[in-house]
Design a protein around this motif. Sequence first.
Motif: not given
Length: 56
Positions: A1-16
């Motif tokens: 599974m490849e992590i793209d930029h949008h997935t990483l940004v969404g995770f960071a916003k949710s976790f934040g």
Amino acid sequence: MEIDHHTLVGFAKSFGLFYLLAMAAAAIIYACWPANRARFDKAARDIIDDEDTPWR
């Protein structure tokens, strides 16, 4: 599974968001805890007591 930029940004916003909410809840619980009332009342009085004389 490849992590793209949008997935990483969404995770960071949710976790934040959840991290911010948890820290805010912890601060409110700490400030409203009955055992801390005397400490906060003393701090409030000390600020006012220090200002009863003119500054030199």
